[in-house]
Write a protein that holds these residues in place. Structure first.
Motif, short mmCIF file in Angstrom:
data_model
loop_
_atom_site.label_atom_id
_atom_site.label_comp_id
_atom_site.label_asym_id
_atom_site.label_seq_id
_atom_site.Cartn_x
_atom_site.Cartn_y
_atom_site.Cartn_z
N LEU A 30 14.29 -4.75 -6.44
CA LEU A 30 14.96 -3.76 -5.59
C LEU A 30 16.37 -3.47 -6.09
N CYS A 31 17.14 -4.53 -6.37
CA CYS A 31 18.53 -4.36 -6.80
C CYS A 31 18.62 -3.74 -8.19
N ARG A 32 17.61 -3.99 -9.01
CA ARG A 32 17.60 -3.42 -10.36
C ARG A 32 17.25 -1.93 -10.33
N ASP A 33 16.23 -1.57 -9.53
CA ASP A 33 15.74 -0.19 -9.53
C ASP A 33 16.58 0.76 -8.67
N TYR A 34 17.24 0.22 -7.63
CA TYR A 34 18.02 1.06 -6.71
C TYR A 34 19.38 0.40 -6.44
N PRO A 35 20.19 0.21 -7.47
CA PRO A 35 21.40 -0.64 -7.34
C PRO A 35 22.40 -0.18 -6.29
N GLU A 36 22.48 1.11 -6.00
CA GLU A 36 23.48 1.60 -5.06
C GLU A 36 22.89 1.96 -3.70
N SER A 58 0.84 -1.20 0.00
CA SER A 58 0.00 0.00 0.00
C SER A 58 0.87 1.25 0.00
N LEU A 59 1.95 1.22 0.78
CA LEU A 59 2.87 2.36 0.80
C LEU A 59 3.44 2.61 -0.59
N ILE A 60 3.87 1.53 -1.27
CA ILE A 60 4.47 1.67 -2.61
C ILE A 60 3.45 2.22 -3.59
N ASN A 61 2.21 1.73 -3.52
CA ASN A 61 1.18 2.14 -4.48
C ASN A 61 0.69 3.56 -4.24
N GLU A 62 0.56 3.94 -2.97
CA GLU A 62 -0.01 5.24 -2.65
C GLU A 62 1.02 6.37 -2.68
N TYR A 63 2.29 6.03 -2.45
CA TYR A 63 3.33 7.06 -2.39
C TYR A 63 4.51 6.63 -3.29
N PRO A 64 4.28 6.62 -4.60
CA PRO A 64 5.32 6.11 -5.51
C PRO A 64 6.60 6.93 -5.54
N GLU A 65 6.57 8.15 -5.02
CA GLU A 65 7.77 8.99 -5.00
C GLU A 65 8.44 9.00 -3.63
N SER A 66 7.97 8.17 -2.73
CA SER A 66 8.49 8.17 -1.37
C SER A 66 9.93 7.66 -1.31
N SER A 67 10.71 8.27 -0.42
CA SER A 67 12.08 7.80 -0.20
C SER A 67 12.11 6.47 0.54
N LEU A 68 10.96 6.02 1.03
CA LEU A 68 10.88 4.77 1.78
C LEU A 68 10.70 3.55 0.86
N LEU A 69 10.59 3.77 -0.44
CA LEU A 69 10.32 2.65 -1.36
C LEU A 69 11.39 1.56 -1.33
N PRO A 70 12.69 1.89 -1.35
CA PRO A 70 13.69 0.81 -1.30
C PRO A 70 13.55 -0.07 -0.06
N GLU A 71 13.33 0.55 1.08
CA GLU A 71 13.16 -0.25 2.29
C GLU A 71 11.88 -1.06 2.23
N ALA A 72 10.81 -0.46 1.68
CA ALA A 72 9.54 -1.19 1.58
C ALA A 72 9.72 -2.45 0.73
N LEU A 73 10.42 -2.34 -0.40
CA LEU A 73 10.67 -3.51 -1.24
C LEU A 73 11.50 -4.55 -0.49
N TYR A 74 12.51 -4.10 0.21
CA TYR A 74 13.36 -5.02 0.97
C TYR A 74 12.54 -5.76 2.02
N ARG A 75 11.67 -5.03 2.72
CA ARG A 75 10.87 -5.65 3.78
C ARG A 75 9.85 -6.63 3.19
N ILE A 76 9.32 -6.32 2.01
CA ILE A 76 8.41 -7.26 1.36
C ILE A 76 9.14 -8.55 1.00
N GLY A 77 10.36 -8.40 0.46
CA GLY A 77 11.16 -9.58 0.13
C GLY A 77 11.46 -10.42 1.36
N CYS A 78 11.80 -9.77 2.46
CA CYS A 78 12.09 -10.49 3.71
C CYS A 78 10.84 -11.19 4.23
N ALA A 79 9.67 -10.53 4.09
CA ALA A 79 8.42 -11.15 4.55
C ALA A 79 8.13 -12.41 3.75
#
Length: 283
Positions: A218-224, A180-201
């Motif tokens: 995650l690694c493709r969109d935010y490699p560094e 929901s965070l990713i969909n509602e706030y696509p410009e958020s600086s929290l997106l990399p962490e959100a993707l990582y947490r989804i993968g961990c879940a």
């Protein structure tokens, strides 16, 4: 007729006099009320500054007592709301009295609804339930109240909700909230962490295939990004768990010179290399 006109003039003058007298009385009442309000505000400010001086001296309990007294005597003033908030902050940060701090913030919510003071207090209430009391059910209710009202930090609150479900080991709902965070706030600086947490879940649920897909995105969109580097490390862990040791080693080798925790990376590379050598010997 002359007598009637004279009588009418007297009546008119009397009415005019009474009207002016009534207006003057009303003006005097308003001036008196305003003066009292100003005086209350000035006194509340003096008491607030006195409490601040006690804080500077480290006399926190005395400051809390004075701030609570200020609110009790001047509840209708803005300073009364600030006093409760400051008392809550002192109890939380300096005296470590979580329940007492919670009470102060709840009083702000009750006594000053629909104000900026109430919004700030509501966030403090939610954070105390989550981080201090570990009462995750009440924390979720408090965070949802923030989302349902006016807020300038909605994406952060959405993150807190997702993280709260993670702490409850409800990994499915964790994924839903981070999505929901990713969909509602696509410009958020929290997106990399959100993707990582989804993968961990996904990984914690045992769904390794979906975990790999999310972490690769995650690694493709935010490699560094720091969370992408953690994503690579987690991908290597998944490859290793699947027995894909050479893939795991390849991913880990790609992190050399980039990963912040170099000793841990070196240790993991050595472990994978040892497993590969043992597997060759077994063959």
């Amino acid at each position: 007729m002359k007598e009637e006109r004279a009588r009418a003039r007297k009546t008119s003058n009397k009415r005019r006099y009474l009207s002016l007298a009534g207006a003057g009385l009303l003006l005097a009442v308003l001036i008196g009320w305003y003066a009292m309000a100003v005086n209350r505000g000035d006194m509340a400010q003096k008491l607030y500054r006195r409490a601040e001086k006690h804080i500077e001296k480290g006399a926190y309990r005395t400051a809390v007592s004075q701030l609570r007294s200020l609110h009790d005597h001047y509840p209708a003033t803005e300073t009364g709301a600030r006093a409760l908030l400051l008392a809550g902050d002192i109890l939380l940060l300096h005296l470590r009295q979580d329940q007492e701090a919670l009470l102060s913030f709840l009083l702000v919510e009750r006594d000053y609804p629909d104000t900026a003071w109430s919004q700030r207090a509501r966030r403090q209430v939610a954070d105390i339930y989550k981080y201090r009391l570990q009462d995750y059910g009440r924390a979720l209710v408090a965070y949802q109240k923030i989302l349902d009202g006016p807020s300038t930090q909605r994406e952060i609150v959405q993150y807190e909700i997702a993280d709260t479900y993670f702490r409850m080991n409800n990994f499915e709902q964790t994924r839903i909230e981070f999505e929901s965070l990713i969909n509602e706030y696509p410009e958020s600086s929290l997106l990399p962490e959100a993707l990582y947490r989804i993968g961990c879940a996904f990984m914690l649920e045992g769904n390794l295939s979906d975990a790999v897909q999310v972490l690769q995105r995650l690694c493709r969109d935010y490699p560094e990004h720091s969370f992408a580097l953690e994503g690579y490390f987690t991908l290597a862990e998944i490859h290793e768990e699947r027995g894909e040791l050479r893939k795991a080693l390849q991913v880990l080798a790609g992190l050399e010179g980039r990963y912040a925790r170099e000793p841990i990376l070196a240790q993991r590379i050595t472990q994978v290399q040892n497993r590969i050598r043992k597997k060759k010997k077994a063959i």
